[in-house]
Design a protein around this motif. Structure first.
Motif, mmCIF file in Angstrom:
data_model
loop_
_atom_site.group_PDB
_atom_site.id
_atom_site.type_symbol
_atom_site.label_atom_id
_atom_site.label_comp_id
_atom_site.label_asym_id
_atom_site.label_seq_id
_atom_site.Cartn_x
_atom_site.Cartn_y
_atom_site.Cartn_z
ATOM 1 N N GLU A 86 1.054 -1.374 -0.219
ATOM 2 C CA GLU A 86 -0.441 0.117 0.247
ATOM 3 C C GLU A 86 0.717 1.195 0.123
ATOM 4 O OE1 GLU A 86 -0.458 -2.688 1.784
ATOM 5 O OE2 GLU A 86 -3.250 -2.883 0.886
ATOM 6 N N SER B 169 -7.790 0.491 2.900
ATOM 7 C CA SER B 169 -6.351 0.350 2.946
ATOM 8 C C SER B 169 -5.479 0.580 2.582
ATOM 9 C CB SER B 169 -6.312 -0.767 1.841
ATOM 10 O OG SER B 169 -7.765 -1.330 1.766
ATOM 11 N N ARG B 182 -11.970 -2.219 1.925
ATOM 12 C CA ARG B 182 -11.877 -3.322 1.842
ATOM 13 C C ARG B 182 -12.646 -3.801 2.699
ATOM 14 N NH1 ARG B 182 -8.036 -4.858 5.383
ATOM 15 N NH2 ARG B 182 -6.494 -5.224 3.571
#
Lengths: 314, 196
Positions: A86, B169, B182
């Motif tokens: 991420e 996320s 999510r």
């Protein structure tokens, strides 16, 4: 013109279906010659505003453009190396936004004063913004030195992003009112992007500061390492002063109060003391083309392929 | 291939034809959206010399899809018979996700991408830049963009199961315009087109 085969929509439910929407996107190297002009300011009025020195305007665009270009390159060095997927994607997304800002600003610099653009062999297809990015030497770069320092660890990278994007966001908000329509438009888009960058960095700064002993130690070490470069962001170069007076640019000294207030908000939430103010670095600055060794090394890597192929088409 | 149209003969009808052709072009990275759905195609006009000029606005400054959009527009307009096609970049006002049409939002949701909410007020993200004629305003300071140190709160629903118990996320995703979420109910990850 070559016919482009467009398949029927794929009725199978799979994630690759979208890739088949248009075969033209995959026919690399077959792009017709006349579609290769990609001027990102096509049709935009790039007339220099009344009473503004085109050379000064070009220098100013290089300053703001080089800040973004150099930090973009540093951030992209994290690609595939960030602590997790991420954050890897976040850092490279931010790098891409900054690269986009740099591109428009370098194109604007070239349009204001074509004499700034390095000359390449006759027939070279390299566009102006690439000539400026890849064919200038370190001493011709106008970025502040904060952005050229090596990345350090993730904590230091986050700290630099917080410092830089807080400052640049305040600057771009004032640039919205620039008499130069291109600068105003770049700022309008940039404000939205930089808000995401600053808040991302602010949240990570808080997380690392309030995280483990080790994350906090690294964060404070990063802040300490970067702090000597902080004062330079508020030093006014002659070009910045003259363009601010002309209603085109922003005097960075005028940003200090707001930027320090935002930073103080992050520091207080994070339980971090603002490092004590140190005297600015004497003499010439990054805006004058005076840089650290780190920039030369970075440019050597960034520019080597383009310089080896001055007639290259990418 | 269709015969080349002299666009200067009947400008109104040709603008309409050009819109019809341009409306088929989709975003290369979000192929469920046309450039009209996305709000990227701003204007089509016919110049005095008969050239068709399509004005497009970039979504993100660094969006690499822009070059492809430009090429695809030129291809589509040429295929519709327009010989002289030019693309004009419109930078002001800056693109906002508020320009995505209701049909575009529905297409995104259908494709499993959560559509953007309305752009929040006071984020410096609305309205024109006011770049014209505002000289001599040096004394007046803009209001700082509020700092947000907590995760962005959005009313987002899982595009797969419809649950609203979702978690962020990352604010950054597979393209410049998306955030990653999510779903806590069906546990599937999904993209959200973020407000800008």
């Amino acid at each position: 013109m070559a016919e482009v085969h467009t398949p029927k929509p794929d009725e199978h439910d799979n994630v690759y279906a979208g890739l088949l929407a248009n075969d033209a996107h995959w026919a690399f190297g077959t792009r017709p010659e006349d579609l290769r002009s990609e001027d990102p300011l096509a049709g935009v009025d790039t007339t220099v505003p009344d009473g503004v020195d085109p050379t000064a305007l070009a220098a100013y665009c290089l300053m703001l453009g080089d800040d973004a270009l150099v930090l973009s390159h540093r951030l992209s060095e994290w690609c595939s190396r960030a602590p997790d997927l991420e954050e890897d994607i976040a850092l490279t997304n931010i790098a891409l936004d900054l690269l986009g800002q740099a591109r428009l600003l370098l194109v604007r610099a070239a349009a204001a004063d074509p004499a700034e653009v390095p000359i390449l062999p006759e027939g070279s297809p390299v566009p102006d913004e690439d000539r400026l990015a890849f064919f200038r030497d370190d001493s011709q770069f106008r970025n502040v030195r904060l952005v050229e320092a090596p990345n350090g660890d993730f904590a230091e990278t986050i700290t630099r992003l917080l410092l830089f994007s807080t400052w640049r966001l305040a600057l771009f908000q004032r640039l919205l009112r620039s008499r130069d329509a291109v600068l105003a438009a770049v700022a309008a888009k940039g404000v939205k992007e930089l808000t995401y960058h600053r808040d991302f960095a602010g949240r990570w700064f808080l997380t690392l500061a309030r995280g483990t002993t080790e994350s906090r130690r690294r964060l404070l070490a990063g802040l300490d390492a970067l702090w000597p470069w902080w004062a330079e962001l508020f030093e006014t170069h002659q070009v910045e002063r003259s363009l601010a007076q002309a209603g085109v640019g922003v005097d960075p000294a005028s940003l200090a109060a707001e930027v320090e207030a935002v930073l103080a908000e992050v520091f207080v939430a994070s339980g971090v003391d603002r490092p004590s103010t140190r005297p600015g670095i004497e003499g010439r600055t990054g805006r004058d083309g005076r840089h650290t060794e780190a920039l030369s090394r970075m440019l050597a890597e960034m520019q080597v392929v383009a310089r080896a192929h001055p007639r290259g088409r990418w | 291939m269709t015969a080349v149209i002299d666009a200067s003969t009947d400008p109104d009808a040709n603008v309409e034809r050009a819109w019809a052709a341009a409306s088929t072009v989709v975003d290369p990275e979000l192929p469920m959206l046309t450039l009209v759905d996305l709000g990227v195609l701003r204007e089509i006009s016919i110049e005095g010399d008969g050239a068709v000029v399509a004005a497009i606005t970039p979504t993100y400054t660094g969006c690499p899809a822009m070059a492809t959009m430009r090429d695809d527009l030129i291809r589509a307009l040429r295929a519709a018979g327009f010989g002289d096609v030019r693309i004009r970049v419109a930078l002001d006002p800056a693109w906002t996700t508020d320009w995505i049409t209701p049909a575009g939002r529905a297409a995104l949701a259908e494709a499993g991408i959560s559509p953007p909410g309305r752009v929040r007020a006071g984020s410096g993200s609305t309205g024109s830049t006011g770049s014209t004629g505002s000289t001599g305003s040096t004394g007046e300071q803009p209001r700082p963009v509020p700092l947000q140190l907590t995760p962005t709160r959005r009313a987002v629903q899982c595009p797969r199961c419809g649950a609203d118990d979702v978690e962020l996320s990352s604010e950054f995703g597979s393209t410049a315009c998306k955030a990653m979420y999510r779903c806590r109910t069906c546990l599937e990850p999904f993209d959200h087109l973020k407000e800008i």
